[in-house]
Design an enzyme around this catalytic site. Structure first.
Site, PDB file in Angstrom:
ATOM      1  N   GLU A 154      42.351  47.326  42.397  1.00 56.97           N
ATOM      2  CA  GLU A 154      41.302  47.938  41.566  1.00 56.97           C
ATOM      3  C   GLU A 154      40.998  49.360  42.014  1.00 56.97           C
ATOM      4  OE1 GLU A 154      38.026  45.160  41.525  1.00 56.97           O
ATOM      5  OE2 GLU A 154      39.036  43.827  40.141  1.00 56.97           O
ATOM      6  N   GLU A 306      43.581  38.911  37.289  1.00 56.86           N
ATOM      7  CA  GLU A 306      42.382  38.268  37.841  1.00 56.86           C
ATOM      8  C   GLU A 306      41.481  37.810  36.713  1.00 56.86           C
ATOM      9  OE1 GLU A 306      40.009  40.425  40.610  1.00 56.86           O
ATOM     10  OE2 GLU A 306      41.705  41.144  41.781  1.00 56.86           O
TER      11      GLU A 306
END
Lengths: 673, 673, 673
Positions: A154, A306
């Site tokens: 991320e 995710e």
């Protein structure tokens, strides 16, 4: 070789999650791998936050544990998405080199003890990144378990430190060549901001009032580019030794990374997508996010890297998913083009800041409803092998652009903070999603020729070239639908002079002279076609320059002026259309407008009648039917089909239990278009 | 000698307030002392913020004024609670030694010009503290007026500076011995936080995202311990020379000080308690606070050190107390075990940040309704001498623990911020308070054998030993009532693996696998015993492992699963019970559950029927009856009694005027239990 | 010569705006000047943010562009208000001298890239200011276009840096002489804040809790004075060479500048006033602001320097003005004493942070409704030449004082944050404004003898001398109306001891002992004269010491006590009155009280019956009638008149279209008083 082809050829739909063996003892590893096998897991991401375990002291690497982990997984036939552990450097790095930690706009240096505290511009950080990645690649590039690489996690840091300031200046020098070009682009004549040389420029740190919008915009561009540099540094080291695909997990509509500018850097788009069970708009927003990330690499299958199996932990109040919703979330992703669905994370952590984030194996262990559902889902996904590698065939494009989003929603001092880019995007996407009409979210520079309908809900800033690209749609016979406050500015957030939207006034056959945010009660709009309605938030003082007026402001300062126009380009079957919505209509009116545009474009929905609470999406020859409601539902089908999830034949009526789903394999002749 | 015995033996119920003569001229001193005598004041706290007056320049002490003040008070027979002035160092200290001022988590050093700006870890601050305290003690230890010592004021500083960082590391070295033990306790394998040595650790300063919860928890422990060090430093100097009791004023449910860890350091618990007249829940919350501070030193009489006579000044809108409510607040404290009631402050300041805080002598002077009420209260309190030194005899314990509170309410990223420890504590306490059933708030490590009913509303984190201590209650025949989200974690905030609540699953005969915060509308719970009701905020996915199911979720994901269970331990008269509430029931349902537990424990209330708005509390042989309502009330009594406040005999019916009160001295044979 | 006389003698009502030619090319300059001429523009402010253009490098000045601009304007007969460009120094200054940028209370130094980032205390900044102003004055003092000087822009910086700290200490030394005087004034005995020398004092930087209120108050005084120093430095340089009036644009009720203390420094009061079309109270607030700025220089005509032609950009949602409202805003200003109305800005910027602020020439160009309205307004204003230089003759004064505002509203820890000074001021002003009764807002030190009614809505802090000045009003036969929480404190925010309002208890014939903020539901007040009503927010425990009680609290703690009193001073025609309102009555009750005071003072309104939505204001012989409503309105006149705006004669009935206006020139004999 790129993409997921090799992986999916071997495994079908990918299924798994983040696994953090460094948090567990070897006996748990073995239990985990056995549970993975039982659940049909075929891909796990390993090592994402393992730097401090891998390199406990500078230059001393401990890899025996990882050797064992990879061997274990390989022995079980589970592919590994091996992470570079660079998202969170070990505490020793900040301790020895404080300047490797980021600084915020107030000048506060970030502390260790959380995660992602690094300064992406720090040379020392980058050197240590290179060293640990090189060590990892040298050791594991040839390990047979390693099927993919996962760079960092991320990526999203913004840093205002002096090192980043220096990099910003270098970036600006490269972008503008000389400082006068920058002064012109940034309109520094305003507020006496003219720079006499690049050295005077700093990032947009704490200031007494509004920052220069062009400077903010370039700082966002620079930040995204700088993060890409951090990614590229690692990808390059990997690619020297490995042919496995390289990716990093993005966060769909996250403002910090312009994914369109990164498209060629990743072999696979891997997205993190967390629906909120307490928010009724969440499924539509998830579908929009899927349509976005699928569009980044022009429709290539992507990976849901995710999601949560139950509840997350970072909202103020975290309502968990039902196990039914868990499966629907996964099927929605596949229906929208994903070739794999993974989770954060495999086993729930006992410590750390995310100990209350759900996982595929909860704290209470595998003998739980949640884990049983995880195992059942594994079996279900294996039946979807026929969709692997197939494409979503979209004839509708929704235009979205990161820099335009930044300019149109994230800069302050706009006409109204209530008119937001993402809200508009979602509003125009929702009726398409409800109808099950496939839609690609694409940048304004995309090749739009393949689309019959192009919707531009809110494209605040646009280059001349991109504006021309969009304008060609109706000229070549397509349908263009433009929302309010569009094409207002150029790429430096400078307002275009003239009647707006300046580059599209001609193609729309309508032009305006004043944006007029509305008082809270809104304004009545009269329309023969759509009935009278109350529009809210926004209006524009517009005149028709040849377009048909489909709705008219009925009161207020703009009484009698056009609210909605349509210009026809050409005639007959090849006629194009250009629609212009100057306000925010209620949901049902906007749905009717979009439906009219869909019809005008000759696009048809897979099913003509979809019950409320049921969601459909077509991918290749497979029509996914998802019943989000807590009641059973009946869906009428145009023809018989086979449900991949059960193997059953389905005649003209599909019965779905509460939170049930079907993946109908249509006979090629029965395709709905 | 410790405690209040000597003082109360001499004076009866203590009555007085903070007095700050350094703000006034000697003529005002003399007027004040005369007014104090007229009002029955027998204890004043002097010198709390007098450091700059006492030591106007480093090492130069001016004490003549204080000599005179103490002599004046002594001459009037008023005891002095002499303060060490260490809460606010004089400006010269920060000017000469900037590092004596605290630094916040963003790195901003606190300025002078307010109060309590000191860094509790600064050696220079501590040296100056020692010097001024030593000077004070040397001079006044033998002064006959000095009856008690008041160390600092509302100790509560948190500091993130480098000096405190160094002390934190020392504290951690002592706690964990080696860094691997810390790494395990803090679960630093998560997010790559592993420390290679203690030197890398810093306080939880500004970070990009969530901090490690165990690190935050230990930082709170450290901060409380460090404040205790500052206290101990001063107490030790005092005790070298003086036998008078030493205390410091705490703030009941203030998170910064773990009072249970300080219990042996104070001779008397002195509490500051500010009710809010605009908040209807304030009386119940005050009673809860009193039950907490009384529990700190195992029921020993305590001192209400600060309250307001009228309005405070630090809320956004400060509704004042009526004079009736002023008296009721004082009587409530005595009823709950206080042997004295004092105020901030005696005379209203004309300047400074608290100039609009009410006082016993208002700006308008003594010829005011407020001061007349203060004087009348003094007379009333003198009639309560029979309660002095007596105990509240509680058979119900409510378990509360500071570190568990920190872990369960003050750390972010929990399943729900809506389920808060104090809110749960208050919810379970309220029905007991309404019934007038004496309740001690005690830590989980307390000796629980004396209690027939032990309630654990919300004990998030618990050590194995404490968990076992609680579990023994039903096994020895007591009644245990456990609320939701309890015993979730160990003392490092690490979630216990297995079916929850892991250490109590057996004793409860029920266990769970998923915490499920509820959507806003809540969920229907069906119960034969309590009727159907809507539970909110929280639910748990639980099964009975032998417990009786008293209520069942009726819809939603948990339909059919237990919401409330009770396991019986043993049989017959010695049978224990273990109740488990997995949700947040409405107030009346929770009251019924608590009432059932009270009955099962064989505990009876002092009165069977208490009118709404009337509050009762028993202490020793005295039953306090407080009418908070603005209407007169009639209360039926089981037997005749004498009202200490009036000296009147009361037959079976007590008539109270609006905001009236009685303190009924029961004949020993008439005791309700 | 001072003031606007020369300018208005030449041009009539002034009309124009800020013009920023440095943002445009010379061809746009020529188009602009032609458009200005067509619109009747006769005054433009030039160069406000031009420092970086004027002095692109230290000491190198570029003025050729400005020569051309001034010549162009002069050639067109447009007067120039030439600005010193000192509001925003060029980036090179902060780059070379970082200490020239301001620092906030947290110690964060402000960055370039916005505006107004300078530290007003920096000697280097001041040196550069002097240099650029001197250069400008030397070059343009004799230019025939230059008719006025505009120093900086919206001076308002607060800085907490070390340089300002040093200046603060110097200022305090001058104010107090020795540190003991400061300690007494600041009441530093509270919280141990006593300073042993001035060197220990710092500005009120970040602190753990409330700051000393007197210190905050003096810091505000110092800050306003320091900004005045920056102004004076520039004005002095200008006045060495130029006789043209010097001004700076203020922001009416802006807390950072005490305009009363600046009154003698400016030759003309120039105000920036931005109404909010989405806020129904905005016209009344604008009128109040006009009455304030007119009062600063004792009624001398002022200049509306900045307003918006359409929408602003700095609110969260910027509803634009209608073109009708644009004209009404201008006429309101003239009616309240302005001799000119100008705008920010002439032409809308394409870049920079205010690109979405409306302008007289919008982005879409001059062929727009907005610009047509700007042109029409120019013609309208030329017809108002007869009002130029005339005075508003007010017999009512509203007392307002900056330091008292700071003390009463901007310091924390007051009895209630809900009782605010500006809110009270607006509440007492509104009924006067609705009735069209001319009102001056004046400081408490003003000569009040000319006023028949003096209203003190909320004067929290007042010196003894000012208190006496106000108290003389009823004694000399005038009417005084005092609102709650008045005269509470002295000039150091120290509460006056005794029954409040201490200096006025005698003149009011009433006194109090407790301020009692009310619970949310308020309290019933009984009154024969005004009917029973519910008062909110605030009550006071007061007794009459001779005043008539006109209303009485009917329930709550104060039941039976006076809520509203009136003491009569003297008798017969010369009798004065002193009214005291101790609470916040509903709007209609307050209007009735004010109307009674108006009548008692012998003041009459210009018209007896004004329809809702119509606003009247008299200036000299001209009665302005403004119809803000969206419906046409009929207004009855006492006598015939001539409408200056049309030249038409009007008999006893005036018909106004929606958003229409008239400026009725009354025959001298027909004056309403």
């Amino acid at each position: 070789m790129t993409g997921l082809d090799a992986l999916t050829a071997a495994h079908g739909v990918l299924y798994g999650g983040d696994w953090n063996p460094e948090q567990w003892t070897p006996d748990v590893w073995r239990e985990d791998v056995a549970l993975m096998c039982a659940a049909g897991v075929n891909l796990v991401s390993v090592g994402i936050f393992s730097w401090a375990t891998l390199e406990p002291e500078p230059g001393r690497f401990e890899t025996a544990w990882l050797d064992e982990v990879l061997d274990l997984l390989h022995g079980a036939g589970i592919a590994v998405d091996l992470a570079t552990p660079t998202a969170s450097p070990p505490p020793w790095l900040a301790h020895r080199h404080p300047e490797t930690s980021a600084v915020d706009a107030q000048g506060v240096r970030m502390s260790v003890g959380s995660r992602n505290h690094f300064c992406p511009g720090s040379p020392v950080y980058r050197d240590h990144v290179a060293a640990v990645v090189r060590h990892l690649v040298d050791r594991y590039a040839d390990h047979p378990a390693v099927a993919m690489w996962h760079v960092g996690n991320e990526l999203g840091q913004t840093c205002w430190c002096d090192l980043c300031a220096e990099r910003l200046r270098t970036w600006l020098r490269r972008r503008y060549g000389d400082v006068d070009a920058l002064n012109a682009a940034w309109a520094t004549a305003f507020w006496s901001q003219r720079y006499s040389c690049f050295d005077e420029i700093v990032p947009p740190r704490a200031a007494p009032y509004l920052h220069n919008p062009a400077a903010e915009l370039d700082f966002r561009r620079f930040t995204s580019d700088q993060l890409r540099d951090v990614y590229r540094l690692q990808a390059a080291i990997i690619r020297e030794r490995s042919d496995a695909p390289v990716t990093t997990n993005v966060m769909n509509f996250f403002p910090g990374v312009d994914q369109h500018a990164w498209a060629d850097d990743v072999d696979v788009v891997a997205d993190d997508c967390y629906t909120d069970p307490a928010d009724a708009s969440s499924p539509a927003r998830a579908a929009l996010a899927h349509d976005l990330v699928r569009g980044v690499r022009r429709g290539q299958p992507w990976l849901l890297m995710e999601q949560a199996a139950g509840a997350v932990n970072w909202r103020a109040h975290n309502v968990p998913k039902s196990t039914g919703a868990m499966v629907l979330d996964s099927l929605r992703a596949v229906a929208h083009g994903a070739d794999g669905v993974c989770y954060f994370q495999w086993r729930a952590s006992t410590g750390g800041a995310e100990r209350f984030h759900s996982a595929m194996v909860p704290h209470a262990g595998p003998d739980t409803d949640l884990h049983r559902a995880v195992r059942a889902q594994g079996a279900l996904l294996q039946r979807l092998r026929p969709v692997v590698g197939t494409r979503v065939d979209a004839r509708v494009a929704l235009v979205f652009d990161w820099p335009s989003w930044w300019a149109g929603e994230l800069l302050p001092a706009r006409p109204s903070m209530r008119l937001d880019v993402l809200g508009q995007l979602a509003a125009y996407h929702e009726p398409l999603w409800r109808a099950g009409i496939a839609t690609d979210v694409v940048p304004p520079s995309a090749d739009l020729d393949g689309y019959d309908l192009v919707i531009v809900p809110s494209l605040h800033a646009v280059t001349d070239a991109d504006a021309a690209n969009v304008a060609r749609v109706p000229e070549r016979g397509g349908v263009l639908l433009v929302g309010p406050f569009s094409a207002v500015a150029d790429e430096h957030a400078r307002v275009r002079r003239g009647r707006f939207p300046v580059p599209w006034a001609d193609v729309l056959g309508a032009s305006g002279e004043d944006w007029r945010p509305l008082e809270d009660e809104g304004v009545v709009v009269a329309s023969d076609r759509y009935g009278d309605f109350v529009a809210t938030t926004w209006s524009e003082h517009v005149r028709s320059d040849g377009a048909a007026v489909l709705a008219t402001y009925a009161d207020g300062d703009l009484a009698g002026r056009p609210a909605l126009t349509r210009r026809t380009h050409g005639a007959g079957d090849d006629a194009g259309q250009a629609w212009y919505v100057t306000t925010v209509p209620p949901r049902d009116v906007l749905a009717a407008v979009v439906a009219d545009c869909v019809a005008a474009a000759g696009v048809t929905a897979p099913l003509s009648d979809v019950p409320e609470g049921v969601e459909i999406a077509r991918r290749g020859d497979v029509l996914f039917v998802l019943n989000r409601s807590r009641a059973k539902q009946t869906v009428r089908l145009p023809a018989a089909a086979t449900d991949l999830l059960t193997g059953d034949a389905v005649a003209d009526e599909l019965l779905l239990p509460a939170e049930g789903a079907a993946a109908l394999h249509l006979a090629p002749t029965e395709r709905t278009r």
